[in-house]
Design a protein around this motif. Structure first.
Motif: not given
Length: 124
Positions: A95-109
């Motif tokens: 999966a790809a997350d354009r606005t990844m933050q370390v705190a939210t890396m685990t959140l599939k949403t």
């Protein structure tokens, strides 16, 4: 936009390397993650890596056995899985997350794009 591959059948203790090829135009700006879903269970976080590979995160269940990496030249992300256990059996998704933050890396949403999944079966 994401194509996962590399799954298969392996004996416990064995290794597999999953690959995810991305056709996202600005791939190098995306954080990438791997999730898995076993039959009858919810999709769960496995590993994630930020845009330049400088930050990674793993679930407790795979820490020390799995390694996530990426190659921004070839628009790919990898998951090296060693010391596989039967409980690792699942369909694995990138999966790809354009606005990844370390705190939210685990959140599939937080992930905008998902691959189709590749099946990993570990026999005992």
């Amino acid at each position: 936009q994401l194509q996962a591959s590399g799954g298969g059948l392996v004996q416990a203790g064995g290794s597999l390397r999953l690959s995810c090829a991305a056709s996202i135009r600005t791939f190098s700006s995306y954080g990438m993650g791997w999730f898995r879903q076993a039959p009858g269970k919810e999709r769960e976080f496995v590993a994630a890596i930020n845009w330049n590979g400088g930050s990674t995160r793993y679930s407790d269940s795979v820490k020390g056995r799995f390694t996530i990496s990426r190659d921004n030249t070839w628009n790919k992300v990898y998951l090296q899985m060693n010391s596989l256990k039967p409980e690792d059996t699942a369909v694995y998704y990138c999966a790809a997350d354009r606005t990844m933050q370390v705190a939210t890396m685990t959140l599939k949403t937080k992930y905008e794009y998902w691959g189709q999944g590749t099946l990993v079966t570990v026999s005992s």
